[in-house]
Design a protein around this motif. Sequence first.
Motif, PDB file in Angstrom:
ATOM      1  N   LEU A  80      22.517   8.397  20.194  1.00 39.96           N
ATOM      2  CA  LEU A  80      23.833   8.190  20.806  1.00 39.96           C
ATOM      3  C   LEU A  80      23.903   8.613  22.273  1.00 39.96           C
ATOM      4  O   LEU A  80      24.798   8.187  22.995  1.00 39.96           O
ATOM      5  N   ARG A  81      22.976   9.449  22.714  1.00 39.26           N
ATOM      6  CA  ARG A  81      23.068  10.048  24.038  1.00 39.26           C
ATOM      7  C   ARG A  81      23.259   9.018  25.157  1.00 39.26           C
ATOM      8  O   ARG A  81      24.079   9.210  26.028  1.00 39.26           O
ATOM      9  N   ALA A  82      22.559   7.947  25.140  1.00 32.28           N
ATOM     10  CA  ALA A  82      22.677   6.943  26.200  1.00 32.28           C
ATOM     11  C   ALA A  82      23.394   5.682  25.705  1.00 32.28           C
ATOM     12  O   ALA A  82      23.358   4.652  26.357  1.00 32.28           O
ATOM     13  N   ALA A  83      24.064   5.783  24.585  1.00 38.07           N
ATOM     14  CA  ALA A  83      24.701   4.615  23.974  1.00 38.07           C
ATOM     15  C   ALA A  83      26.013   4.268  24.660  1.00 38.07           C
ATOM     16  O   ALA A  83      26.657   5.113  25.278  1.00 38.07           O
ATOM     17  N   SER A  84      26.425   3.029  24.504  1.00 37.89           N
ATOM     18  CA  SER A  84      27.716   2.579  25.030  1.00 37.89           C
ATOM     19  C   SER A  84      28.847   3.220  24.239  1.00 37.89           C
ATOM     20  O   SER A  84      28.642   3.713  23.118  1.00 37.89           O
ATOM     21  N   ASP A  85      30.039   3.199  24.816  1.00 40.92           N
ATOM     22  CA  ASP A  85      31.207   3.711  24.103  1.00 40.92           C
ATOM     23  C   ASP A  85      31.410   2.964  22.790  1.00 40.92           C
ATOM     24  O   ASP A  85      31.769   3.555  21.781  1.00 40.92           O
ATOM     25  N   SER A  86      31.173   1.675  22.805  1.00 40.94           N
ATOM     26  CA  SER A  86      31.315   0.866  21.600  1.00 40.94           C
ATOM     27  C   SER A  86      30.343   1.332  20.518  1.00 40.94           C
ATOM     28  O   SER A  86      30.715   1.465  19.350  1.00 40.94           O
ATOM     29  N   ALA A  87      29.106   1.598  20.897  1.00 40.03           N
ATOM     30  CA  ALA A  87      28.113   2.069  19.925  1.00 40.03           C
ATOM     31  C   ALA A  87      28.499   3.436  19.381  1.00 40.03           C
ATOM     32  O   ALA A  87      28.338   3.699  18.183  1.00 40.03           O
ATOM     33  N   VAL A  88      29.011   4.307  20.236  1.00 39.89           N
ATOM     34  CA  VAL A  88      29.465   5.629  19.787  1.00 39.89           C
ATOM     35  C   VAL A  88      30.627   5.470  18.811  1.00 39.89           C
ATOM     36  O   VAL A  88      30.649   6.078  17.738  1.00 39.89           O
ATOM     37  N   PHE A  89      31.594   4.626  19.168  1.00 37.59           N
ATOM     38  CA  PHE A  89      32.775   4.415  18.337  1.00 37.59           C
ATOM     39  C   PHE A  89      32.403   3.871  16.959  1.00 37.59           C
ATOM     40  O   PHE A  89      32.822   4.410  15.930  1.00 37.59           O
ATOM     41  N   PHE A  90      31.600   2.813  16.933  1.00 37.31           N
ATOM     42  CA  PHE A  90      31.262   2.206  15.642  1.00 37.31           C
ATOM     43  C   PHE A  90      30.252   3.047  14.871  1.00 37.31           C
ATOM     44  O   PHE A  90      30.249   3.037  13.639  1.00 37.31           O
ATOM     45  N   GLY A  91      29.436   3.819  15.573  1.00 38.00           N
ATOM     46  CA  GLY A  91      28.557   4.771  14.893  1.00 38.00           C
ATOM     47  C   GLY A  91      29.372   5.855  14.199  1.00 38.00           C
ATOM     48  O   GLY A  91      29.073   6.246  13.067  1.00 38.00           O
ATOM     49  N   ALA A  92      30.413   6.344  14.881  1.00 39.49           N
ATOM     50  CA  ALA A  92      31.308   7.334  14.273  1.00 39.49           C
ATOM     51  C   ALA A  92      32.018   6.734  13.070  1.00 39.49           C
ATOM     52  O   ALA A  92      32.157   7.381  12.030  1.00 39.49           O
ATOM     53  N   ALA A  93      32.460   5.497  13.206  1.00 43.01           N
ATOM     54  CA  ALA A  93      33.138   4.826  12.087  1.00 43.01           C
ATOM     55  C   ALA A  93      32.199   4.720  10.885  1.00 43.01           C
ATOM     56  O   ALA A  93      32.587   5.006   9.753  1.00 43.01           O
ATOM     57  N   ALA A  94      30.957   4.331  11.124  1.00 40.37           N
ATOM     58  CA  ALA A  94      29.994   4.162  10.042  1.00 40.37           C
ATOM     59  C   ALA A  94      29.662   5.484   9.353  1.00 40.37           C
ATOM     60  O   ALA A  94      29.367   5.507   8.156  1.00 40.37           O
ATOM     61  N   SER A  95      29.748   6.584  10.101  1.00 41.89           N
ATOM     62  CA  SER A  95      29.410   7.887   9.516  1.00 41.89           C
ATOM     63  C   SER A  95      30.646   8.678   9.093  1.00 41.89           C
ATOM     64  O   SER A  95      30.534   9.836   8.698  1.00 41.89           O
ATOM     65  N   GLY A  96      31.820   8.061   9.195  1.00 37.14           N
ATOM     66  CA  GLY A  96      33.041   8.720   8.737  1.00 37.14           C
ATOM     67  C   GLY A  96      33.489   9.867   9.617  1.00 37.14           C
ATOM     68  O   GLY A  96      34.018  10.858   9.127  1.00 37.14           O
ATOM     69  N   ARG A  97      33.292   9.725  10.921  1.00 39.96           N
ATOM     70  CA  ARG A  97      33.670  10.785  11.856  1.00 39.96           C
ATOM     71  C   ARG A  97      34.805  10.333  12.773  1.00 39.96           C
ATOM     72  O   ARG A  97      34.926   9.160  13.092  1.00 39.96           O
ATOM     73  N   ARG A  98      35.596  11.300  13.205  1.00 40.16           N
ATOM     74  CA  ARG A  98      36.643  11.089  14.198  1.00 40.16           C
ATOM     75  C   ARG A  98      36.031  11.408  15.562  1.00 40.16           C
ATOM     76  O   ARG A  98      35.383  12.438  15.731  1.00 40.16           O
ATOM     77  N   VAL A  99      36.251  10.548  16.551  1.00 37.54           N
ATOM     78  CA  VAL A  99      35.715  10.762  17.894  1.00 37.54           C
ATOM     79  C   VAL A  99      36.667  11.662  18.689  1.00 37.54           C
ATOM     80  O   VAL A  99      37.861  11.385  18.782  1.00 37.54           O
ATOM     81  N   VAL A 100      36.111  12.715  19.259  1.00 37.51           N
ATOM     82  CA  VAL A 100      36.845  13.603  20.153  1.00 37.51           C
ATOM     83  C   VAL A 100      36.445  13.206  21.568  1.00 37.51           C
ATOM     84  O   VAL A 100      35.269  13.293  21.932  1.00 37.51           O
ATOM     85  N   THR A 101      37.415  12.740  22.355  1.00 35.18           N
ATOM     86  CA  THR A 101      37.083  12.229  23.687  1.00 35.18           C
ATOM     87  C   THR A 101      38.244  12.382  24.653  1.00 35.18           C
ATOM     88  O   THR A 101      39.402  12.411  24.252  1.00 35.18           O
ATOM     89  N   GLU A 102      37.908  12.445  25.924  1.00 35.73           N
ATOM     90  CA  GLU A 102      38.935  12.344  26.964  1.00 35.73           C
ATOM     91  C   GLU A 102      38.868  10.973  27.637  1.00 35.73           C
ATOM     92  O   GLU A 102      39.620  10.696  28.556  1.00 35.73           O
ATOM     93  N   ASN A 103      37.989  10.121  27.138  1.00 34.07           N
ATOM     94  CA  ASN A 103      37.816   8.763  27.665  1.00 34.07           C
ATOM     95  C   ASN A 103      38.786   7.815  26.958  1.00 34.07           C
ATOM     96  O   ASN A 103      38.394   6.923  26.213  1.00 34.07           O
ATOM     97  N   ILE A 104      40.038   8.017  27.226  1.00 30.09           N
ATOM     98  CA  ILE A 104      41.109   7.278  26.555  1.00 30.09           C
ATOM     99  C   ILE A 104      41.066   5.797  26.914  1.00 30.09           C
ATOM    100  O   ILE A 104      41.234   4.932  26.054  1.00 30.09           O
ATOM    101  N   LYS A 105      40.806   5.495  28.174  1.00 30.83           N
ATOM    102  CA  LYS A 105      40.868   4.103  28.639  1.00 30.83           C
ATOM    103  C   LYS A 105      39.826   3.207  27.975  1.00 30.83           C
ATOM    104  O   LYS A 105      40.028   2.002  27.876  1.00 30.83           O
TER     105      LYS A 105
END
Length: 121
Positions: A35-60
């Motif tokens: 995930l370190r160099a992944a896109s926001d989309s990859a982080v988001f859908f990776g979190a979804a697939a693993s049942g995690r809530r994303v903590v972020t300040e990247n609201i936009k």
Amino acid sequence: MTERLLLDEHYSEQIAVALRELGHDVVSVVADDSLRAASDSAVFFGAAASGRRVVTENIKDFRPLLLAAMGKGEAFAPLLLVSPRRFPRGSGSRARAIVEALATWLDAAAAQVRPVEDWLV
């Protein structure tokens, strides 16, 4: 039951470690090679697939991902949004303040009725 969190790239692994020491299931993007160099989309859908809530300040970037996934009926990761004004970067006490706020949020009794998009205060 506590929520499982994924800390976005803005947050150090030390925050995740401190929360795990308190008994919470928290991982960070910066400690995950996939995930370190992944896109926001990859982080988001990776979190979804693993049942995690994303903590972020990247609201936009993350809010549109959430809204689009919900609109399409796709699996999505709930968001816990963090204001950089509330937890300014460069503050010596930032990490400690975030750990305390996240621990309080995770321990809150209202965990069963949290909104899909919540704010860390």
